[in-house]
Design a protein around this motif. Structure first.
Motif, PDB file in Angstrom:
ATOM      1  N   GLU A 193     -17.360  12.584   0.985  1.00 44.44           N
ATOM      2  CA  GLU A 193     -16.191  13.107   1.622  1.00 44.44           C
ATOM      3  C   GLU A 193     -14.996  12.826   0.770  1.00 44.44           C
ATOM      4  OE1 GLU A 193     -15.567  11.169   5.356  1.00 44.44           O
ATOM      5  OE2 GLU A 193     -17.701  11.763   6.153  1.00 44.44           O
ATOM      6  N   GLU A 194     -15.447  12.863  -0.528  1.00 45.34           N
ATOM      7  CA  GLU A 194     -14.293  12.771  -1.480  1.00 45.34           C
ATOM      8  C   GLU A 194     -13.370  11.606  -1.350  1.00 45.34           C
ATOM      9  OE1 GLU A 194     -11.733  16.292  -1.627  1.00 45.34           O
ATOM     10  OE2 GLU A 194     -13.322  17.596  -2.311  1.00 45.34           O
ATOM     11  N   LEU A 195     -14.210  10.421  -0.844  1.00 41.08           N
ATOM     12  CA  LEU A 195     -13.420   9.065  -0.783  1.00 41.08           C
ATOM     13  C   LEU A 195     -14.122   8.072  -1.809  1.00 41.08           C
ATOM     14  CD1 LEU A 195     -11.565   7.260   0.795  1.00 41.08           C
ATOM     15  CD2 LEU A 195     -13.681   6.831   2.258  1.00 41.08           C
ATOM     16  N   SER A 196     -13.307   7.410  -2.645  1.00 39.23           N
ATOM     17  CA  SER A 196     -13.946   6.589  -3.665  1.00 39.23           C
ATOM     18  C   SER A 196     -12.938   5.279  -3.657  1.00 39.23           C
ATOM     19  CB  SER A 196     -13.838   7.154  -5.066  1.00 39.23           C
ATOM     20  OG  SER A 196     -12.587   7.360  -5.457  1.00 39.23           O
ATOM     21  N   PHE A 197     -13.782   4.157  -4.002  1.00 38.05           N
ATOM     22  CA  PHE A 197     -12.998   2.894  -4.214  1.00 38.05           C
ATOM     23  C   PHE A 197     -13.923   1.769  -4.890  1.00 38.05           C
ATOM     24  CE2 PHE A 197     -15.811   3.351  -0.197  1.00 38.05           C
ATOM     25  CZ  PHE A 197     -16.532   2.384  -0.232  1.00 38.05           C
ATOM     26  N   VAL A 198     -13.297   0.809  -5.474  1.00 39.97           N
ATOM     27  CA  VAL A 198     -13.805  -0.013  -6.393  1.00 39.97           C
ATOM     28  C   VAL A 198     -14.205  -1.310  -5.642  1.00 39.97           C
ATOM     29  CG1 VAL A 198     -13.450  -1.319  -8.479  1.00 39.97           C
ATOM     30  CG2 VAL A 198     -12.685   1.204  -8.573  1.00 39.97           C
ATOM     31  N   LEU A 199     -15.476  -1.917  -6.038  1.00 44.12           N
ATOM     32  CA  LEU A 199     -16.032  -3.006  -5.319  1.00 44.12           C
ATOM     33  C   LEU A 199     -16.621  -3.832  -6.488  1.00 44.12           C
ATOM     34  CD1 LEU A 199     -17.509  -2.108  -1.940  1.00 44.12           C
ATOM     35  CD2 LEU A 199     -15.075  -2.963  -2.306  1.00 44.12           C
ATOM     36  N   TYR A 200     -16.590  -5.079  -6.575  1.00 49.14           N
ATOM     37  CA  TYR A 200     -17.405  -6.052  -7.247  1.00 49.14           C
ATOM     38  C   TYR A 200     -18.749  -5.899  -7.066  1.00 49.14           C
ATOM     39  CZ  TYR A 200     -12.902  -7.997  -8.977  1.00 49.14           C
ATOM     40  OH  TYR A 200     -11.581  -8.324  -9.624  1.00 49.14           O
ATOM     41  N   LYS A 201     -19.800  -6.315  -7.913  1.00 50.47           N
ATOM     42  CA  LYS A 201     -21.178  -6.166  -7.932  1.00 50.47           C
ATOM     43  C   LYS A 201     -21.628  -7.080  -6.643  1.00 50.47           C
ATOM     44  CE  LYS A 201     -22.709  -5.503 -12.607  1.00 50.47           C
ATOM     45  NZ  LYS A 201     -23.662  -6.127 -13.735  1.00 50.47           N
ATOM     46  N   ILE A 243     -22.416   5.258  -7.406  1.00 52.34           N
ATOM     47  CA  ILE A 243     -21.984   4.102  -7.756  1.00 52.34           C
ATOM     48  C   ILE A 243     -21.964   3.972  -9.285  1.00 52.34           C
ATOM     49  CG2 ILE A 243     -21.990   1.597  -7.577  1.00 52.34           C
ATOM     50  CD1 ILE A 243     -23.507   2.062  -4.940  1.00 52.34           C
ATOM     51  N   VAL A 244     -20.529   4.337  -9.787  1.00 47.11           N
ATOM     52  CA  VAL A 244     -20.267   4.097 -11.036  1.00 47.11           C
ATOM     53  C   VAL A 244     -19.618   3.027 -11.604  1.00 47.11           C
ATOM     54  CG1 VAL A 244     -18.964   5.751 -12.785  1.00 47.11           C
ATOM     55  CG2 VAL A 244     -19.805   6.694 -10.919  1.00 47.11           C
ATOM     56  N   PRO A 245     -20.321   2.357 -12.628  1.00 50.42           N
ATOM     57  CA  PRO A 245     -19.810   1.210 -13.220  1.00 50.42           C
ATOM     58  C   PRO A 245     -18.234   1.524 -14.014  1.00 50.42           C
ATOM     59  CG  PRO A 245     -21.866   1.487 -13.990  1.00 50.42           C
ATOM     60  CD  PRO A 245     -21.670   2.598 -13.515  1.00 50.42           C
ATOM     61  N   VAL A 246     -17.578   0.503 -13.620  1.00 50.98           N
ATOM     62  CA  VAL A 246     -16.097   0.551 -14.216  1.00 50.98           C
ATOM     63  C   VAL A 246     -16.002  -0.342 -15.353  1.00 50.98           C
ATOM     64  CG1 VAL A 246     -13.531   0.350 -13.708  1.00 50.98           C
ATOM     65  CG2 VAL A 246     -15.095   1.545 -12.007  1.00 50.98           C
ATOM     66  N   THR A 247     -16.481  -1.657 -14.973  1.00 49.08           N
ATOM     67  CA  THR A 247     -16.263  -2.793 -15.748  1.00 49.08           C
ATOM     68  C   THR A 247     -17.811  -3.566 -15.671  1.00 49.08           C
ATOM     69  OG1 THR A 247     -15.663  -4.369 -14.507  1.00 49.08           O
ATOM     70  CG2 THR A 247     -14.039  -3.194 -15.922  1.00 49.08           C
ATOM     71  N   LYS A 248     -17.983  -4.630 -16.331  1.00 51.03           N
ATOM     72  CA  LYS A 248     -19.423  -5.180 -16.127  1.00 51.03           C
ATOM     73  C   LYS A 248     -19.511  -5.786 -14.739  1.00 51.03           C
ATOM     74  CE  LYS A 248     -20.138  -6.602 -20.944  1.00 51.03           C
ATOM     75  NZ  LYS A 248     -20.552  -7.895 -21.775  1.00 51.03           N
ATOM     76  N   GLN A 249     -18.335  -5.972 -14.029  1.00 47.69           N
ATOM     77  CA  GLN A 249     -18.178  -6.580 -12.930  1.00 47.69           C
ATOM     78  C   GLN A 249     -17.895  -5.786 -11.456  1.00 47.69           C
ATOM     79  OE1 GLN A 249     -19.217  -9.835 -12.305  1.00 47.69           O
ATOM     80  NE2 GLN A 249     -19.706 -10.045 -14.624  1.00 47.69           N
ATOM     81  N   LYS A 250     -17.352  -4.589 -12.122  1.00 50.04           N
ATOM     82  CA  LYS A 250     -16.903  -3.643 -11.092  1.00 50.04           C
ATOM     83  C   LYS A 250     -17.508  -2.313 -10.939  1.00 50.04           C
ATOM     84  CE  LYS A 250     -12.401  -4.388 -11.760  1.00 50.04           C
ATOM     85  NZ  LYS A 250     -10.932  -4.517 -11.531  1.00 50.04           N
ATOM     86  N   SER A 251     -17.548  -1.526  -9.952  1.00 54.06           N
ATOM     87  CA  SER A 251     -18.054  -0.222 -10.092  1.00 54.06           C
ATOM     88  C   SER A 251     -17.562   0.536  -8.949  1.00 54.06           C
ATOM     89  CB  SER A 251     -19.715  -0.223  -9.376  1.00 54.06           C
ATOM     90  OG  SER A 251     -20.373  -0.905 -10.433  1.00 54.06           O
ATOM     91  N   ARG A 252     -17.213   1.797  -8.968  1.00 57.93           N
ATOM     92  CA  ARG A 252     -16.761   2.813  -8.190  1.00 57.93           C
ATOM     93  C   ARG A 252     -17.611   3.154  -7.199  1.00 57.93           C
ATOM     94  NH1 ARG A 252     -11.840   5.089  -8.075  1.00 57.93           N
ATOM     95  NH2 ARG A 252     -11.549   4.314 -10.304  1.00 57.93           N
ATOM     96  N   VAL A 253     -17.414   3.340  -5.922  1.00 56.29           N
ATOM     97  CA  VAL A 253     -18.338   3.921  -5.034  1.00 56.29           C
ATOM     98  C   VAL A 253     -17.704   5.264  -4.634  1.00 56.29           C
ATOM     99  CG1 VAL A 253     -19.283   3.808  -2.461  1.00 56.29           C
ATOM    100  CG2 VAL A 253     -19.055   1.504  -3.912  1.00 56.29           C
ATOM    101  N   VAL A 254     -18.532   6.397  -4.803  1.00 58.01           N
ATOM    102  CA  VAL A 254     -17.942   7.674  -4.737  1.00 58.01           C
ATOM    103  C   VAL A 254     -18.794   8.231  -3.381  1.00 58.01           C
ATOM    104  CG1 VAL A 254     -17.829   9.866  -5.405  1.00 58.01           C
ATOM    105  CG2 VAL A 254     -17.703   8.122  -7.176  1.00 58.01           C
TER     106      VAL A 254
END
Length: 202
Positions: free
Chosen positions: A20-28, A6-17
């Motif tokens: 299965e080479e699938l990733s998406f961004v969610l809020y905290k 789970i990689v931070p993108v901004t202070k509020q959002k992170s990228r879930v990796v």
């Protein structure tokens, strides 16, 4: 599938990796709500709910927001949505949604672009730019059969009238400069020469 990180993108959002080479961004708050943590399994039912209730809806809203501010090609809209961290499936559903309501239309985009661009440059140059924007050659072939509001020679003459309103005073050096200027804008050599013959001899 397993969550690899789970990689931070901004202070509020992170990228879930995932593995299965699938990733998406969610809020905290969404990460917490679904109990998503690195190293944990992501059950199919949980991912399906995230996909349907968050990613697809958010991608559609983002697509509508983008199109409310500017016109996009289909390829251009996909690029913008991909930058937002949506899954490929969510992006495709969002694109299909705005196409269904005719908010996104490559034929309309290309026609409008050609009409505006061809007032100051040749059709070949304008078509080359459209190809770069993701407009297909098939669409350009379809539009090539439509009668333009002003012919290429008509546009060349209009530009010459602005650049050289007194053709009788133009010397050979000025004519060469004008010829090069028009050629760089994508007008065809034979049409430039055709207009030159009449314009500078009238």
């Amino acid at each position: 599938m397993r969550i690899c990180g789970i990689v931070p993108v901004t202070k509020q959002k992170s990228r879930v990796v995932t593995d299965e080479e699938l990733s998406f961004v969610l809020y905290k708050g969404e990460l917490s709500r679904y109990g998503l943590e690195a190293g944990r399994e992501l059950p199919p039912a949980v991912f399906e709910e995230i996909y349907r209730e968050i990613l697809v809806k958010r991608a559609k809203q983002r697509a509508l927001h983008l199109l409310s501010g500017a016109d996009y090609t289909e390829a251009g809209l996909r690029r913008k949505l991909n930058q937002g961290g949506y899954t490929a499936g969510a992006v495709e559903e969002a694109v299909a949604y705005v196409k269904k309501w005719h908010y996104l239309d490559d034929v309309r985009y290309a026609r409008n672009y050609l009409e505006a661009a061809c007032k100051k440059e040749g059709r070949r140059k304008a078509e080359a730019k459209l190809l770069e924007k993701g407009i297909s050659r098939r669409i350009l072939r379809e539009l090539a059969g439509e009668e333009p509001p002003v012919s290429e020679t008509g546009r060349i003459r209009e530009l010459l009238q602005k650049k050289c309103p007194r053709p009788g005073e133009a010397d050979d050096a000025q004519k060469r400069r004008l010829y090069g200027w028009l050629a760089r804008r994508g007008f065809r050599n034979e049409e430039i020469l055709d207009v030159f013959r009449s314009y500078f001899e009238d």
